[in-house]
Design a protein around this motif. Structure first.
Motif, PDB file in Angstrom:
ATOM      1  N   LEU A 169      -7.596  -7.888   1.303  1.00 53.74           N
ATOM      2  CA  LEU A 169      -8.038  -6.646   1.938  1.00 53.74           C
ATOM      3  C   LEU A 169      -7.176  -6.285   3.134  1.00 53.74           C
ATOM      4  O   LEU A 169      -6.941  -5.108   3.416  1.00 53.74           O
ATOM      5  N   ASP A 170      -6.744  -7.303   3.844  1.00 53.51           N
ATOM      6  CA  ASP A 170      -6.004  -7.151   5.095  1.00 53.51           C
ATOM      7  C   ASP A 170      -4.712  -7.957   4.932  1.00 53.51           C
ATOM      8  O   ASP A 170      -4.673  -9.155   5.188  1.00 53.51           O
ATOM      9  N   ASP A 187      -9.184   0.780   7.780  1.00 55.94           N
ATOM     10  CA  ASP A 187      -9.321  -0.271   8.783  1.00 55.94           C
ATOM     11  C   ASP A 187     -10.789  -0.522   9.110  1.00 55.94           C
ATOM     12  O   ASP A 187     -11.194  -1.660   9.355  1.00 55.94           O
ATOM     13  N   THR A 206       0.828  -1.189   0.000  1.00 56.94           N
ATOM     14  CA  THR A 206       0.000   0.000   0.000  1.00 56.94           C
ATOM     15  C   THR A 206       0.867   1.245   0.000  1.00 56.94           C
ATOM     16  O   THR A 206       1.739   1.412   0.845  1.00 56.94           O
ATOM     17  N   ARG A 209     -12.040  -2.843   6.442  1.00 56.64           N
ATOM     18  CA  ARG A 209     -11.566  -4.228   6.664  1.00 56.64           C
ATOM     19  C   ARG A 209     -12.408  -4.913   7.745  1.00 56.64           C
ATOM     20  O   ARG A 209     -12.767  -6.081   7.627  1.00 56.64           O
ATOM     21  N   HIS A 210     -12.708  -4.174   8.792  1.00 57.17           N
ATOM     22  CA  HIS A 210     -13.490  -4.730   9.894  1.00 57.17           C
ATOM     23  C   HIS A 210     -14.899  -5.093   9.426  1.00 57.17           C
ATOM     24  O   HIS A 210     -15.423  -6.169   9.752  1.00 57.17           O
ATOM     25  N   HIS A 245      -9.798 -12.628   2.129  1.00 60.38           N
ATOM     26  CA  HIS A 245      -9.722 -11.496   3.049  1.00 60.38           C
ATOM     27  C   HIS A 245      -8.297 -10.953   3.144  1.00 60.38           C
ATOM     28  O   HIS A 245      -8.107  -9.765   3.435  1.00 60.38           O
ATOM     29  N   THR A 246      -7.300 -11.789   2.887  1.00 60.48           N
ATOM     30  CA  THR A 246      -5.924 -11.282   2.924  1.00 60.48           C
ATOM     31  C   THR A 246      -5.633 -10.332   1.772  1.00 60.48           C
ATOM     32  O   THR A 246      -4.611  -9.636   1.792  1.00 60.48           O
TER      33      THR A 246
END
Length: 441
Positions: free
Chosen positions: A223-224, A266, A62, A269-270, A220-221
């Motif tokens: 995104l996070d 964040d 990022t 992501r949550h 999801h990884t």
């Protein structure tokens, strides 16, 4: 990059659309035409480097948040936010600096809306005008180019259904205070990526409840990001290009974090983790061939719902609701109620489509009918009542928070969420390519 070999998408993820007051329509149309005349196209936010697969030595990282190139809105729009709110109580409490179109009362009867599609009789909602066709055309063009050229999202035979989803019209309508087309694209890419995950991982278009947890975790990884050792990091980086959902998640999130603040990224992501948890609960019921109790279904729908969409309304609007204000219990209640109400809208408008689809699809009317022993019609009408109660609770909670917290970013965020709620209904009601109503009246 060749398109993935997957069957055509028919997403069940909620969808929405359409919201510009008359003055915003004129302003936005003129703005878009002016962009083209002077620059040959809309201004661009800094973007990631296309869809090239990350090499094992250099996985995607990022970049620091760069300054966005946007069209500067008037001071009134920044502080006032969009007009034509979805709640009369918010209209009273939150003054806008610009003149607004006359308020339209919530409909209590069926009828035509947005030029096409019928409103569910008795459904509490706020009619909205069609979104600006100039903006819709440009967002639609850009999202299709992204889907095909950057992430190879779908093969050629998916094209009709991708177009029928009308995601450009959806996002233009749901984010009336977006200061540029590039800001609208932040939401549009994420919506398409979320639908790709739902279609290809969860639904009967390549998806299955078997092994869903693994697929969602690995996606999801994107995104996070995974923080692991040098030996295994290249394998993870390569996996981000493994399928269309992961490619879409990775790319959409890269664009988003370049425009968002750290707390906004964040937060998303949550909320995406919440969404994935809801997918897993529904998959568990499918594996057990279990119909949950009504309250259990509503609990699942608080997670498997639209929440990631209205929660980014400030990023798409080009401002930031500070993390401490977003975390207020009262704000969390407002966002949860908005997500719950808009998701029941999806249950109601997609009811007929899901009945005609292969397999058994859980939605609120189906669960009520089976668990409470009532007819399909009675269950559907009770679902309308549940939606209406959630909408009134949302409006009441938002109005109370607006009165108690007279902070410009809070009040603008509440307006943005209300606009998204209205747009969500309008998109469902007017998208006759996807939806039709049952004959219960």
């Amino acid at each position: 990059m060749p398109a993935p070999e997957l069957p055509p998408p028919q997403s069940s993820l909620p969808e929405a659309a359409s919201r510009f007051g008359a003055h915003l329509l004129a302003e936005a149309s003129a703005r878009a035409r002016n962009i083209r005349a002077t620059t040959g196209g809309p201004p661009s936010l800094p973007v990631p480097s296309g869809a090239a697969a990350p090499t094992p030595e250099a996985p995607p990282v990022t970049a620091p948040r760069p300054p966005a190139t946007i069209l500067a809105p008037s001071a009134g729009r920044v502080l006032g936010g969009p007009t034509g709110l979805g709640t009369a109580s918010l209209r009273t409490l939150l003054r806008r600096a610009e003149p607004q179109a006359p308020a339209v009362a919530a409909s209590d009867a069926g009828g035509e809306g947005g030029g096409q599609g019928k409103v569910i009789p008795g459904l509490y909602h706020h009619p909205v005008p069609e979104p600006d066709p100039v903006l819709v055309e440009e967002v639609s063009r850009r999202i299709k180019a992204w889907a095909l050229d950057e992430v190879a999202l779908y093969p050629e035979d998916w094209e009709e259904q991708f177009d029928g989803f009308s995601v450009g019209r959806y996002m233009v309508g749901c984010h009336p205070d977006a200061p540029s087309i590039d800001h609208l694209m932040l939401a549009t890419r994420l919506m398409v990526a979320e639908n790709a995950v739902d279609d290809c991982y969860c639904e009967d278009h390549g998806g299955s409840p078997d092994g869903l947890g693994e697929r969602l975790l690995l996606a999801h990884t994107a995104l996070d990001a995974l923080h692991t050792t040098a030996e295994y990091r290249p394998q993870w980086a390569k996996s981000l290009q493994a399928d269309a959902p992961r490619r879409a998640y990775r790319s959409a999130m890269e664009y988003f974090v370049r425009a968002a603040g750290p707390s906004q990224a964040d937060r998303l992501r949550h909320d995406m983790a919440r969404l994935h948890m809801g997918y897993l609960a529904e998959a568990a019921w499918a594996q057990m061939d279990h119909v949950p109790q009504v309250w259990e279904y509503l609990a699942m729908r608080q997670f498997n719902n639209f929440r990631p969409c209205p929660t980014i309304t400030d990023t798409v609007g080009g401002y930031e609701l500070p993390a401490d204000l977003h975390a207020l219990p009262a704000m969390q209640e407002v966002i949860a109620l908005a997500g719950n109400a808009t998701t029941i809208v999806n249950d109601l408008y997609s009811y007929t489509k899901e009945l005609n689809a292969p397999g058994k699809h859980l939605n609120l009317p189906v669960v009520i009918s089976e668990r409470e022993g009532v007819s399909d019609r009675e269950a559907y009408l009770k679902s309308v009542e549940i939606h209406n109660e959630l909408m009134h609770d949302f409006e009441s909670a938002a109005a109370s928070l607006a009165a108690e917290t007279p902070v410009p970013s809070v009040q603008r965020f509440l307006r943005g969420v209300a606009a998204w709620v209205d747009g969500n209904h309008h998109w469902h009601q007017s998208n006759t390519y996807r939806y039709s109503l049952p004959d219960f009246w």
